[in-house]
Design a protein around this motif. Structure first.
Motif, mmCIF file in Angstrom:
data_model
loop_
_atom_site.group_PDB
_atom_site.id
_atom_site.type_symbol
_atom_site.label_atom_id
_atom_site.label_comp_id
_atom_site.label_asym_id
_atom_site.label_seq_id
_atom_site.Cartn_x
_atom_site.Cartn_y
_atom_site.Cartn_z
ATOM 1 N N UNK A 127 54.696 -133.168 18.432
ATOM 2 C CA UNK A 127 54.422 -133.831 19.703
ATOM 3 C C UNK A 127 55.456 -134.920 19.969
ATOM 4 N N UNK A 129 58.412 -135.111 18.454
ATOM 5 C CA UNK A 129 59.730 -134.475 18.545
ATOM 6 C C UNK A 129 59.979 -133.903 19.931
ATOM 7 N N UNK A 130 58.950 -133.313 20.519
ATOM 8 C CA UNK A 130 59.126 -132.726 21.850
ATOM 9 C C UNK A 130 59.551 -133.805 22.841
ATOM 10 N N UNK A 131 58.924 -134.963 22.770
ATOM 11 C CA UNK A 131 59.267 -136.058 23.668
ATOM 12 C C UNK A 131 60.671 -136.579 23.423
ATOM 13 N N UNK A 132 61.009 -136.780 22.153
ATOM 14 C CA UNK A 132 62.343 -137.292 21.820
ATOM 15 C C UNK A 132 63.421 -136.297 22.226
ATOM 16 N N UNK A 136 63.478 -138.811 25.998
ATOM 17 C CA UNK A 136 62.629 -139.975 26.274
ATOM 18 C C UNK A 136 62.826 -141.024 25.185
ATOM 19 N N UNK A 137 62.612 -142.293 25.541
ATOM 20 C CA UNK A 137 62.772 -143.371 24.559
ATOM 21 C C UNK A 137 61.613 -143.350 23.575
ATOM 22 N N UNK A 140 58.544 -144.818 25.247
ATOM 23 C CA UNK A 140 57.852 -143.906 26.169
ATOM 24 C C UNK A 140 57.108 -142.827 25.401
ATOM 25 N N UNK A 143 53.981 -144.421 24.074
ATOM 26 C CA UNK A 143 53.000 -144.793 25.088
ATOM 27 C C UNK A 143 52.370 -143.580 25.767
ATOM 28 N N UNK A 144 53.193 -142.577 26.080
ATOM 29 C CA UNK A 144 52.684 -141.443 26.866
ATOM 30 C C UNK A 144 52.183 -140.286 26.025
ATOM 31 N N UNK A 145 52.647 -140.192 24.774
ATOM 32 C CA UNK A 145 52.334 -139.009 23.973
ATOM 33 C C UNK A 145 51.545 -139.359 22.707
ATOM 34 N N UNK A 148 48.056 -141.897 23.260
ATOM 35 C CA UNK A 148 46.863 -141.249 23.825
ATOM 36 C C UNK A 148 46.223 -140.241 22.873
ATOM 37 N N UNK A 149 47.043 -139.566 22.073
ATOM 38 C CA UNK A 149 46.477 -138.592 21.136
ATOM 39 C C UNK A 149 45.885 -139.294 19.919
ATOM 40 N N UNK B 54 67.284 -134.569 15.614
ATOM 41 C CA UNK B 54 65.907 -134.554 15.137
ATOM 42 C C UNK B 54 65.959 -134.852 13.640
ATOM 43 N N UNK B 75 69.932 -140.877 23.247
ATOM 44 C CA UNK B 75 68.949 -140.583 24.285
ATOM 45 C C UNK B 75 69.584 -139.864 25.471
ATOM 46 N N UNK B 78 70.548 -136.292 24.364
ATOM 47 C CA UNK B 78 69.416 -135.372 24.261
ATOM 48 C C UNK B 78 68.987 -134.838 25.628
ATOM 49 N N UNK B 85 60.984 -125.122 20.478
ATOM 50 C CA UNK B 85 60.509 -125.135 19.101
ATOM 51 C C UNK B 85 59.706 -123.872 18.772
ATOM 52 N N UNK B 89 55.212 -126.943 20.979
ATOM 53 C CA UNK B 89 55.144 -128.400 21.141
ATOM 54 C C UNK B 89 54.992 -128.862 22.580
ATOM 55 N N UNK B 91 53.078 -131.013 25.222
ATOM 56 C CA UNK B 91 52.337 -132.251 25.005
ATOM 57 C C UNK B 91 50.866 -132.006 25.341
ATOM 58 N N UNK B 93 48.193 -133.867 25.611
ATOM 59 C CA UNK B 93 47.413 -134.725 26.511
ATOM 60 C C UNK B 93 47.959 -134.719 27.936
ATOM 61 N N UNK B 106 60.691 -139.627 34.593
ATOM 62 C CA UNK B 106 60.800 -140.870 33.820
ATOM 63 C C UNK B 106 62.262 -141.264 33.614
ATOM 64 N N UNK B 107 63.117 -140.259 33.432
ATOM 65 C CA UNK B 107 64.540 -140.538 33.181
ATOM 66 C C UNK B 107 65.337 -140.608 34.480
ATOM 67 N N UNK B 151 60.267 -126.065 30.641
ATOM 68 C CA UNK B 151 60.304 -127.523 30.491
ATOM 69 C C UNK B 151 61.717 -127.963 30.110
#
Ligand SMILES: Nc1ncnc2c1ncn2[C@@H]1O[C@H](COP(=O)(O)OP(=O)(O)OP(=O)(O)O)[C@@H](O)[C@H]1O
Ligand SMILES: [Mg+2]
Lengths: 232, 242
Positions: A127, A129-132, A136-137, A140, A143-145, A148-149, B54, B75, B78, B85, B89, B91, B93, B106-107, B151
Protein backbone atom coordinates in the motif's frame (compact mmCIF):
# COMPACT_ATOMS: atom_id res chain seq x y z
CA UNK A 1 -32.72 -8.48 52.48
CA UNK A 2 -34.72 -5.77 54.21
CA UNK A 3 -31.55 -4.16 55.38
CA UNK A 4 -30.27 -4.00 51.82
CA UNK A 5 -33.47 -2.38 50.61
CA UNK A 6 -33.45 0.23 53.30
CA UNK A 7 -29.75 0.90 52.73
CA UNK A 8 -30.35 1.51 49.00
CA UNK A 9 -33.16 3.88 49.87
CA UNK A 10 -30.97 5.61 52.43
CA UNK A 11 -28.15 5.98 49.93
CA UNK A 12 -30.34 7.63 47.36
CA UNK A 13 -32.21 9.86 49.78
CA UNK A 14 -29.27 11.23 51.72
CA UNK A 15 -28.01 14.22 49.72
CA UNK A 16 -24.63 13.93 51.41
CA UNK A 17 -24.13 10.40 50.06
CA UNK A 18 -25.28 11.22 46.54
CA UNK A 19 -23.02 14.21 46.62
CA UNK A 20 -20.04 12.08 47.64
CA UNK A 21 -20.68 9.50 44.95
CA UNK A 22 -21.10 12.09 42.23
CA UNK A 23 -18.01 13.95 43.33
CA UNK A 24 -16.03 10.74 43.30
CA UNK A 25 -17.42 9.82 39.91
CA UNK A 26 -16.58 13.25 38.52
CA UNK A 27 -12.99 12.97 39.70
CA UNK A 28 -12.67 9.49 38.14
CA UNK A 29 -13.98 10.87 34.85
CA UNK A 30 -11.71 13.92 34.96
CA UNK A 31 -8.55 11.95 35.66
CA UNK A 32 -9.48 9.33 33.05
CA UNK A 33 -10.40 11.82 30.35
CA UNK A 34 -7.28 13.95 30.56
CA UNK A 35 -4.99 10.96 31.15
CA UNK A 36 -6.37 9.30 28.00
CA UNK A 37 -5.85 12.51 26.04
CA UNK A 38 -2.28 12.82 27.29
CA UNK A 39 -1.71 9.12 26.64
CA UNK A 40 -2.92 9.50 23.05
CA UNK A 41 -0.60 12.43 22.45
CA UNK A 42 2.42 10.67 23.94
CA UNK A 43 1.50 7.40 22.24
CA UNK A 44 1.22 9.06 18.85
CA UNK A 45 4.64 10.66 19.22
CA UNK A 46 6.20 7.39 20.41
CA UNK A 47 4.67 5.47 17.50
CA UNK A 48 5.82 8.01 14.91
CA UNK A 49 9.35 8.01 16.31
CA UNK A 50 9.33 4.21 16.48
CA UNK A 51 8.19 3.73 12.89
CA UNK A 52 10.36 6.49 11.40
CA UNK A 53 13.39 5.58 9.32
CA UNK A 54 16.67 5.08 11.10
CA UNK A 55 18.96 8.09 10.66
CA UNK A 56 21.35 10.12 12.77
CA UNK A 57 18.45 12.40 13.73
CA UNK A 58 16.23 9.62 15.01
CA UNK A 59 18.75 7.55 16.99
CA UNK A 60 18.35 9.57 20.21
CA UNK A 61 14.55 9.94 20.08
CA UNK A 62 14.23 6.24 19.31
CA UNK A 63 16.42 5.37 22.30
CA UNK A 64 14.42 7.65 24.59
CA UNK A 65 11.14 6.06 23.48
CA UNK A 66 12.59 2.60 24.01
CA UNK A 67 13.71 3.41 27.55
CA UNK A 68 10.41 5.09 28.35
CA UNK A 69 8.24 2.20 27.20
CA UNK A 70 10.50 -0.37 28.85
CA UNK A 71 10.28 1.36 32.23
CA UNK A 72 6.53 2.01 32.06
CA UNK A 73 5.63 -1.47 30.88
CA UNK A 74 8.03 -3.13 33.29
CA UNK A 75 6.85 -1.57 36.55
CA UNK A 76 3.49 -1.62 38.38
CA UNK A 77 1.09 1.27 37.84
CA UNK A 78 0.62 1.71 41.59
CA UNK A 79 4.36 2.17 42.03
CA UNK A 80 4.47 4.72 39.20
CA UNK A 81 1.67 6.61 40.94
CA UNK A 82 3.55 6.58 44.27
CA UNK A 83 6.74 7.82 42.62
CA UNK A 84 4.83 10.64 40.93
CA UNK A 85 3.15 11.62 44.20
CA UNK A 86 5.93 11.18 46.75
CA UNK A 87 9.10 11.68 44.72
CA UNK A 88 8.68 13.70 41.54
CA UNK A 89 5.81 15.94 42.70
CA UNK A 90 6.47 15.92 46.42
CA UNK A 91 5.62 19.61 46.39
CA UNK A 92 3.26 21.01 48.98
CA UNK A 93 0.03 22.29 47.50
CA UNK A 94 0.61 20.96 44.01
CA UNK A 95 -2.84 19.93 42.72
CA UNK A 96 -3.27 16.20 43.20
CA UNK A 97 -5.47 15.83 40.16
CA UNK A 98 -2.68 17.08 37.89
CA UNK A 99 -0.22 14.60 39.38
CA UNK A 100 -2.71 11.78 38.86
CA UNK A 101 -3.38 12.83 35.25
CA UNK A 102 0.35 12.92 34.54
CA UNK A 103 0.91 9.52 36.16
CA UNK A 104 -1.87 7.80 34.25
CA UNK A 105 -1.16 9.73 31.04
CA UNK A 106 2.50 8.77 31.01
CA UNK A 107 1.58 5.20 31.79
CA UNK A 108 -1.05 4.98 29.08
CA UNK A 109 1.24 6.64 26.51
CA UNK A 110 3.56 3.63 26.51
CA UNK A 111 0.70 1.24 25.77
CA UNK A 112 -0.99 3.54 23.26
CA UNK A 113 2.38 3.92 21.51
CA UNK A 114 2.57 0.17 21.13
CA UNK A 115 -1.01 -0.04 19.85
CA UNK A 116 -0.46 2.68 17.24
CA UNK A 117 2.94 1.34 16.20
CA UNK A 118 1.63 -2.15 15.54
CA UNK A 119 -1.39 -0.66 13.78
CA UNK A 120 0.86 1.25 11.40
CA UNK A 121 3.15 -1.72 10.83
CA UNK A 122 0.28 -4.06 10.06
CA UNK A 123 -0.64 -2.03 6.97
CA UNK A 124 0.41 -4.03 3.90
CA UNK A 125 3.79 -2.85 2.60
CA UNK A 126 2.43 -2.77 -0.94
CA UNK A 127 0.00 0.00 0.00
CA UNK A 128 2.83 2.33 0.93
CA UNK A 129 4.88 1.31 -2.10
CA UNK A 130 2.01 1.98 -4.47
CA UNK A 131 1.76 5.55 -3.20
CA UNK A 132 5.50 6.17 -3.28
CA UNK A 133 5.83 4.68 -6.78
CA UNK A 134 3.31 7.25 -8.03
CA UNK A 135 5.64 9.99 -6.81
CA UNK A 136 3.61 11.00 -3.77
CA UNK A 137 5.54 12.37 -0.78
CA UNK A 138 6.07 10.25 2.32
CA UNK A 139 3.79 12.63 4.18
CA UNK A 140 0.95 12.30 1.66
CA UNK A 141 1.36 8.53 1.59
CA UNK A 142 1.09 8.45 5.37
CA UNK A 143 -1.87 10.80 5.57
CA UNK A 144 -3.96 9.45 2.69
CA UNK A 145 -3.01 5.78 2.64
CA UNK A 146 -1.22 4.39 5.71
CA UNK A 147 -2.97 6.32 8.49
CA UNK A 148 -6.56 5.64 7.37
CA UNK A 149 -5.82 1.93 7.09
CA UNK A 150 -3.90 1.84 10.37
CA UNK A 151 -6.80 3.44 12.24
CA UNK A 152 -8.94 0.39 11.50
CA UNK A 153 -6.42 -1.80 13.27
CA UNK A 154 -5.90 0.69 16.08
CA UNK A 155 -9.44 1.57 17.19
CA UNK A 156 -10.39 -1.73 18.87
CA UNK A 157 -7.14 -1.97 20.85
CA UNK A 158 -7.39 1.70 21.74
CA UNK A 159 -10.85 1.04 23.13
CA UNK A 160 -9.41 -1.58 25.44
CA UNK A 161 -6.74 0.83 26.61
CA UNK A 162 -9.31 3.53 27.40
CA UNK A 163 -11.29 1.06 29.48
CA UNK A 164 -8.16 -0.08 31.28
CA UNK A 165 -7.28 3.50 32.23
CA UNK A 166 -10.74 4.21 33.63
CA UNK A 167 -10.64 1.13 35.82
CA UNK A 168 -7.03 1.63 36.84
CA UNK A 169 -7.67 5.15 38.10
CA UNK A 170 -9.37 3.50 41.07
CA UNK A 171 -5.93 3.16 42.67
CA UNK A 172 -5.78 6.93 43.30
CA UNK A 173 -7.71 6.11 46.47
CA UNK A 174 -4.39 4.65 47.65
CA UNK A 175 -2.89 8.14 47.75
CA UNK A 176 -5.98 9.54 49.43
CA UNK A 177 -7.80 11.03 46.43
CA UNK A 178 -11.57 11.04 46.58
CA UNK A 179 -12.57 9.22 43.40
CA UNK A 180 -15.55 6.94 42.79
CA UNK A 181 -13.82 4.01 44.42
CA UNK A 182 -12.91 6.04 47.51
CA UNK A 183 -16.45 7.42 47.74
CA UNK A 184 -17.86 3.91 47.84
CA UNK A 185 -15.55 2.96 50.66
CA UNK A 186 -16.13 6.20 52.53
CA UNK A 187 -19.93 6.11 52.46
CA UNK A 188 -19.89 2.47 53.39
CA UNK A 189 -17.95 2.77 56.60
CA UNK A 190 -20.56 1.54 59.05
CA UNK A 191 -21.48 -1.32 61.30
CA UNK A 192 -23.37 -3.89 59.28
CA UNK A 193 -22.58 -5.62 56.02
CA UNK A 194 -25.28 -3.90 54.00
CA UNK A 195 -23.94 -0.47 54.81
CA UNK A 196 -20.68 -1.05 52.99
CA UNK A 197 -21.76 -3.50 50.33
CA UNK A 198 -24.48 -1.32 48.83
CA UNK A 199 -22.32 1.74 48.06
CA UNK A 200 -19.77 -0.57 46.48
CA UNK A 201 -22.40 -2.10 44.27
CA UNK A 202 -23.61 1.33 43.26
CA UNK A 203 -20.05 2.43 42.46
CA UNK A 204 -19.55 -0.76 40.45
CA UNK A 205 -22.69 0.10 38.50
CA UNK A 206 -21.26 3.56 37.70
CA UNK A 207 -18.07 2.01 36.35
CA UNK A 208 -19.98 -0.63 34.43
CA UNK A 209 -22.34 1.78 32.72
CA UNK A 210 -19.50 4.13 31.77
CA UNK A 211 -17.46 1.31 30.28
CA UNK A 212 -20.47 -0.19 28.56
CA UNK A 213 -21.19 3.13 26.86
CA UNK A 214 -17.58 3.44 25.71
CA UNK A 215 -17.56 -0.12 24.40
CA UNK A 216 -20.75 0.62 22.51
CA UNK A 217 -19.30 3.78 20.97
CA UNK A 218 -16.11 1.98 19.92
CA UNK A 219 -18.13 -0.80 18.27
CA UNK A 220 -20.10 1.81 16.34
CA UNK A 221 -16.94 3.49 15.11
CA UNK A 222 -15.47 0.11 14.12
CA UNK A 223 -18.57 -0.79 12.14
CA UNK A 224 -18.54 2.56 10.43
CA UNK A 225 -14.90 2.13 9.40
CA UNK A 226 -15.46 -1.43 8.17
CA UNK A 227 -18.34 -0.32 5.99
CA UNK A 228 -16.31 2.30 4.18
CA UNK A 229 -14.14 -0.27 2.37
CA UNK A 230 -16.75 -2.77 1.42
CA UNK A 231 -18.84 -0.79 -1.03
CA UNK A 232 -19.33 -2.75 -4.24
CA UNK B 1 22.28 7.81 -32.33
CA UNK B 2 19.30 6.31 -30.66
CA UNK B 3 18.03 8.13 -27.63
CA UNK B 4 18.17 6.35 -24.27
CA UNK B 5 15.52 6.91 -21.67
CA UNK B 6 17.31 4.92 -18.96
CA UNK B 7 21.02 4.45 -18.47
CA UNK B 8 22.19 2.20 -15.68
CA UNK B 9 25.86 1.86 -14.76
CA UNK B 10 27.51 -0.62 -12.38
CA UNK B 11 24.33 -1.15 -10.40
CA UNK B 12 24.82 -3.17 -7.24
CA UNK B 13 22.42 -4.13 -4.49
CA UNK B 14 23.37 -6.04 -1.38
CA UNK B 15 21.28 -7.10 1.57
CA UNK B 16 23.92 -7.46 4.24
CA UNK B 17 26.25 -10.08 2.79
CA UNK B 18 23.74 -11.26 0.23
CA UNK B 19 24.85 -9.74 -3.10
CA UNK B 20 21.66 -9.68 -5.13
CA UNK B 21 22.58 -7.35 -8.01
CA UNK B 22 26.26 -7.71 -8.79
CA UNK B 23 27.02 -4.99 -11.29
CA UNK B 24 24.47 -4.42 -14.03
CA UNK B 25 25.06 -2.09 -16.98
CA UNK B 26 21.93 -1.50 -18.97
CA UNK B 27 20.45 0.96 -21.42
CA UNK B 28 16.83 1.35 -22.39
CA UNK B 29 15.96 3.12 -25.63
CA UNK B 30 12.81 5.17 -26.16
CA UNK B 31 9.90 2.93 -27.09
CA UNK B 32 11.70 -0.31 -26.29
CA UNK B 33 9.86 -3.22 -24.70
CA UNK B 34 12.38 -5.14 -22.68
CA UNK B 35 11.35 -8.40 -21.08
CA UNK B 36 13.48 -9.49 -18.14
CA UNK B 37 13.77 -13.24 -17.69
CA UNK B 38 15.67 -15.34 -15.20
CA UNK B 39 15.32 -18.04 -12.58
CA UNK B 40 13.59 -17.40 -9.27
CA UNK B 41 15.75 -15.44 -6.87
CA UNK B 42 18.09 -14.20 -9.60
CA UNK B 43 17.34 -10.55 -8.78
CA UNK B 44 14.77 -9.55 -11.42
CA UNK B 45 12.43 -7.82 -8.99
CA UNK B 46 15.30 -6.19 -7.15
CA UNK B 47 16.69 -4.86 -10.44
CA UNK B 48 13.35 -3.33 -11.36
CA UNK B 49 12.77 -1.95 -7.87
CA UNK B 50 16.17 -0.26 -7.80
CA UNK B 51 15.17 1.80 -10.83
CA UNK B 52 12.44 3.72 -8.97
CA UNK B 53 14.23 3.29 -5.64
CA UNK B 54 11.67 1.04 -4.02
CA UNK B 55 15.01 -0.49 -3.01
CA UNK B 56 17.95 1.78 -2.34
CA UNK B 57 20.85 0.67 -4.60
CA UNK B 58 24.08 -0.11 -2.77
CA UNK B 59 26.09 1.54 -5.53
CA UNK B 60 25.90 2.50 -9.19
CA UNK B 61 24.21 5.18 -11.27
CA UNK B 62 20.78 5.32 -12.80
CA UNK B 63 19.89 8.12 -15.22
CA UNK B 64 16.45 8.98 -16.53
CA UNK B 65 16.62 11.11 -19.68
CA UNK B 66 20.24 11.82 -18.81
CA UNK B 67 19.45 13.07 -15.32
CA UNK B 68 20.93 11.16 -12.39
CA UNK B 69 18.27 9.76 -10.06
CA UNK B 70 19.06 10.73 -6.47
CA UNK B 71 17.31 10.75 -3.11
CA UNK B 72 16.64 14.45 -3.67
CA UNK B 73 14.83 14.22 -7.01
CA UNK B 74 13.31 10.78 -6.52
CA UNK B 75 9.76 12.06 -6.08
CA UNK B 76 9.84 13.91 -9.40
CA UNK B 77 11.53 10.94 -11.09
CA UNK B 78 8.94 8.47 -9.81
CA UNK B 79 6.20 10.55 -11.41
CA UNK B 80 7.71 9.58 -14.76
CA UNK B 81 8.30 5.92 -13.91
CA UNK B 82 5.12 3.91 -13.62
CA UNK B 83 5.14 0.65 -11.70
CA UNK B 84 2.70 -2.26 -11.86
CA UNK B 85 3.01 -4.75 -9.02
CA UNK B 86 2.39 -8.47 -8.83
CA UNK B 87 -0.24 -7.94 -6.15
CA UNK B 88 -1.84 -4.89 -7.83
CA UNK B 89 -1.57 -2.73 -4.71
CA UNK B 90 -4.66 -0.66 -5.33
CA UNK B 91 -5.18 1.63 -2.34
CA UNK B 92 -7.79 -0.16 -0.25
CA UNK B 93 -9.27 2.87 1.44
CA UNK B 94 -9.80 4.72 -1.84
CA UNK B 95 -12.36 4.05 -4.55
CA UNK B 96 -11.28 3.01 -8.02
CA UNK B 97 -11.78 6.60 -9.20
CA UNK B 98 -9.76 7.97 -6.28
CA UNK B 99 -6.99 5.47 -6.98
CA UNK B 100 -6.71 6.89 -10.49
CA UNK B 101 -6.96 10.59 -9.62
CA UNK B 102 -5.16 10.92 -6.26
CA UNK B 103 -1.60 11.22 -7.56
CA UNK B 104 -2.12 13.30 -10.72
CA UNK B 105 -4.30 15.80 -8.83
CA UNK B 106 -2.18 15.89 -5.67
CA UNK B 107 0.98 16.37 -7.76
CA UNK B 108 -0.78 19.08 -9.79
CA UNK B 109 -0.30 17.35 -13.13
CA UNK B 110 -4.02 17.88 -13.79
CA UNK B 111 -6.93 19.56 -12.09
CA UNK B 112 -9.59 17.36 -10.52
CA UNK B 113 -12.06 17.76 -13.37
CA UNK B 114 -9.56 16.86 -16.07
CA UNK B 115 -8.26 13.91 -14.04
CA UNK B 116 -11.75 12.51 -13.56
CA UNK B 117 -12.50 12.90 -17.23
CA UNK B 118 -9.33 11.10 -18.19
CA UNK B 119 -9.98 8.38 -15.60
CA UNK B 120 -13.52 7.87 -16.91
CA UNK B 121 -12.15 7.47 -20.40
CA UNK B 122 -9.68 4.82 -19.24
CA UNK B 123 -12.29 3.00 -17.14
CA UNK B 124 -14.76 2.96 -20.02
CA UNK B 125 -12.03 1.59 -22.24
CA UNK B 126 -11.32 -1.34 -19.91
CA UNK B 127 -15.04 -1.92 -19.29
CA UNK B 128 -14.99 -0.93 -15.63
CA UNK B 129 -16.68 2.46 -15.67
CA UNK B 130 -19.48 0.98 -13.55
CA UNK B 131 -16.88 0.23 -10.85
CA UNK B 132 -15.63 3.82 -10.58
CA UNK B 133 -17.11 4.27 -7.12
CA UNK B 134 -16.36 0.78 -5.86
CA UNK B 135 -13.56 -0.04 -3.49
CA UNK B 136 -10.81 -2.40 -4.71
CA UNK B 137 -12.04 -5.23 -2.46
CA UNK B 138 -15.15 -5.46 -4.63
CA UNK B 139 -13.12 -6.18 -7.79
CA UNK B 140 -11.66 -9.44 -9.06
CA UNK B 141 -7.89 -9.80 -9.31
CA UNK B 142 -7.91 -9.27 -13.05
CA UNK B 143 -10.06 -6.17 -12.71
CA UNK B 144 -7.79 -4.79 -9.99
CA UNK B 145 -4.70 -5.30 -12.10
CA UNK B 146 -6.26 -3.58 -15.10
CA UNK B 147 -7.17 -0.63 -12.87
CA UNK B 148 -3.59 -0.64 -11.54
CA UNK B 149 -2.27 -0.44 -15.11
CA UNK B 150 -4.45 2.52 -16.02
CA UNK B 151 -3.56 4.13 -12.69
CA UNK B 152 0.06 4.09 -13.85
CA UNK B 153 -1.01 5.42 -17.27
CA UNK B 154 -2.81 8.36 -15.63
CA UNK B 155 0.63 9.82 -14.92
CA UNK B 156 1.74 9.75 -18.57
CA UNK B 157 4.87 7.85 -17.58
CA UNK B 158 8.03 7.84 -19.70
CA UNK B 159 8.75 4.27 -18.59
CA UNK B 160 6.47 1.56 -17.25
CA UNK B 161 7.86 -1.19 -15.03
CA UNK B 162 5.88 -4.42 -14.66
CA UNK B 163 6.90 -6.97 -12.03
CA UNK B 164 5.15 -10.24 -12.80
CA UNK B 165 1.83 -8.53 -13.50
CA UNK B 166 -0.05 -11.79 -14.09
CA UNK B 167 1.54 -14.11 -11.54
CA UNK B 168 -1.17 -13.63 -8.94
CA UNK B 169 -4.05 -14.12 -11.36
CA UNK B 170 -6.27 -16.99 -12.38
CA UNK B 171 -5.80 -18.21 -15.98
CA UNK B 172 -8.94 -16.49 -17.21
CA UNK B 173 -7.93 -13.02 -16.04
CA UNK B 174 -4.38 -13.40 -17.33
CA UNK B 175 -5.58 -13.02 -20.90
CA UNK B 176 -7.44 -9.77 -20.11
CA UNK B 177 -4.44 -8.27 -18.38
CA UNK B 178 -2.00 -9.30 -21.13
CA UNK B 179 -4.35 -7.82 -23.72
CA UNK B 180 -4.30 -4.50 -21.88
CA UNK B 181 -0.50 -4.53 -21.57
CA UNK B 182 -0.32 -5.23 -25.31
CA UNK B 183 -2.55 -2.22 -25.96
CA UNK B 184 -0.47 -0.01 -23.71
CA UNK B 185 2.66 -1.22 -25.53
CA UNK B 186 1.12 -0.17 -28.83
CA UNK B 187 0.78 3.41 -27.60
CA UNK B 188 4.56 3.56 -27.82
CA UNK B 189 5.37 3.86 -24.14
CA UNK B 190 8.71 2.37 -23.07
CA UNK B 191 8.41 -0.75 -20.96
CA UNK B 192 10.30 -3.23 -18.83
CA UNK B 193 8.45 -6.39 -17.96
CA UNK B 194 9.40 -9.22 -15.64
CA UNK B 195 7.24 -12.20 -16.54
CA UNK B 196 7.15 -15.96 -16.64
CA UNK B 197 4.73 -15.95 -19.58
CA UNK B 198 7.15 -17.07 -22.29
CA UNK B 199 4.68 -16.80 -25.16
CA UNK B 200 3.84 -13.24 -24.21
CA UNK B 201 7.52 -12.39 -23.73
CA UNK B 202 8.37 -13.57 -27.22
CA UNK B 203 5.46 -11.69 -28.72
CA UNK B 204 5.79 -8.33 -26.98
CA UNK B 205 9.54 -7.96 -26.42
CA UNK B 206 11.77 -5.90 -28.65
CA UNK B 207 14.62 -7.26 -26.55
CA UNK B 208 15.04 -10.00 -23.96
CA UNK B 209 17.38 -9.62 -21.02
CA UNK B 210 18.34 -12.69 -19.01
CA UNK B 211 19.48 -12.24 -15.42
CA UNK B 212 21.22 -14.92 -13.41
CA UNK B 213 22.73 -14.44 -9.96
CA UNK B 214 22.59 -10.67 -10.25
CA UNK B 215 24.26 -10.40 -13.66
CA UNK B 216 22.83 -9.91 -17.13
CA UNK B 217 24.30 -13.00 -18.76
CA UNK B 218 22.60 -12.80 -22.14
CA UNK B 219 20.42 -10.42 -24.13
CA UNK B 220 19.07 -10.16 -27.61
CA UNK B 221 16.08 -9.96 -29.92
CA UNK B 222 13.39 -12.47 -28.93
CA UNK B 223 13.60 -14.53 -32.14
CA UNK B 224 17.32 -15.06 -31.74
CA UNK B 225 17.12 -15.47 -27.96
CA UNK B 226 14.51 -18.19 -28.02
CA UNK B 227 15.73 -20.13 -31.05
CA UNK B 228 19.50 -19.79 -30.61
CA UNK B 229 20.34 -19.14 -26.97
CA UNK B 230 24.11 -18.69 -26.64
CA UNK B 231 24.89 -19.53 -23.01
CA UNK B 232 24.38 -22.99 -21.50
CA UNK B 233 22.55 -21.38 -18.57
CA UNK B 234 19.89 -19.91 -20.86
CA UNK B 235 19.66 -23.09 -22.92
CA UNK B 236 19.01 -25.04 -19.74
CA UNK B 237 16.46 -22.47 -18.52
CA UNK B 238 14.54 -22.46 -21.80
CA UNK B 239 14.50 -26.24 -21.92
CA UNK B 240 12.77 -26.26 -18.53
CA UNK B 241 10.17 -23.57 -19.22
CA UNK B 242 9.27 -24.13 -22.88
N1 LIG C 1 14.15 -6.97 1.36
C1 LIG C 1 15.05 -7.98 1.22
N2 LIG C 1 15.87 -8.32 2.23
C2 LIG C 1 16.75 -9.32 2.11
N3 LIG C 1 16.89 -10.07 1.00
C3 LIG C 1 16.10 -9.80 -0.05
C4 LIG C 1 15.14 -8.74 0.00
N4 LIG C 1 14.49 -8.70 -1.18
C5 LIG C 1 15.03 -9.68 -1.94
N5 LIG C 1 16.00 -10.34 -1.27
C6 LIG C 1 16.80 -11.46 -1.79
O1 LIG C 1 17.30 -11.09 -3.03
C7 LIG C 1 17.32 -12.21 -3.90
C8 LIG C 1 16.68 -11.85 -5.22
O2 LIG C 1 15.31 -11.57 -5.00
P1 LIG C 1 14.35 -11.04 -6.16
O3 LIG C 1 13.01 -10.91 -5.55
O4 LIG C 1 14.93 -9.87 -6.80
O5 LIG C 1 14.37 -12.27 -7.15
P2 LIG C 1 13.47 -12.51 -8.45
O6 LIG C 1 14.40 -12.76 -9.56
O7 LIG C 1 12.49 -11.43 -8.60
O8 LIG C 1 12.75 -13.87 -8.07
P3 LIG C 1 11.24 -14.35 -8.40
O9 LIG C 1 11.24 -14.86 -9.80
O10 LIG C 1 11.03 -15.45 -7.42
O11 LIG C 1 10.34 -13.20 -8.18
C9 LIG C 1 16.66 -13.35 -3.18
O12 LIG C 1 17.68 -14.21 -2.71
C10 LIG C 1 15.97 -12.69 -2.03
O13 LIG C 1 15.98 -13.53 -0.91
MG1 LIG D 1 10.38 -11.24 -8.36
Amino acid sequence: MDEFGSKVVELFTTPEYIDSLLHGFLLTLQISFFAILLGLLIGLIVALVDTSERSKWTILPKAICKIYTTIIRGTPMALQLFIMFFVIFAIRGFPQIIIAILAFGFNSGAYVGEVIRSGIQSVDRGQREAGLALGLSKFTVFRRIVAPQAIKNIIPALGNEIITVIKETAIVSMVGMYDLNMAAKDIGSGQNMASYIVPMFVAALFYLVTIYLITFAIKRIEKHLQKSEARG
Amino acid sequence: MEENILEIKKLKKEYGRNKVIRGIDFELGVGEKVVVLGPSGSGKSTFLRCINRMEEPTSGEIRLNGELITDKNIQRMRQQIGMVFQHFNLIRNLTVMENLTLAPVKLKLMDAVAAEKKARGFLRHIGLLNKANSFPAALSGGQQQRVAIVRAMMMNPKVLLFDEPTSALDPESIGDVLALIREVANTGVTMMIVTHEMGFAREIASRIVFIDEGHIIEEGAPGEFFSHPKTPRVQEFLQKVL
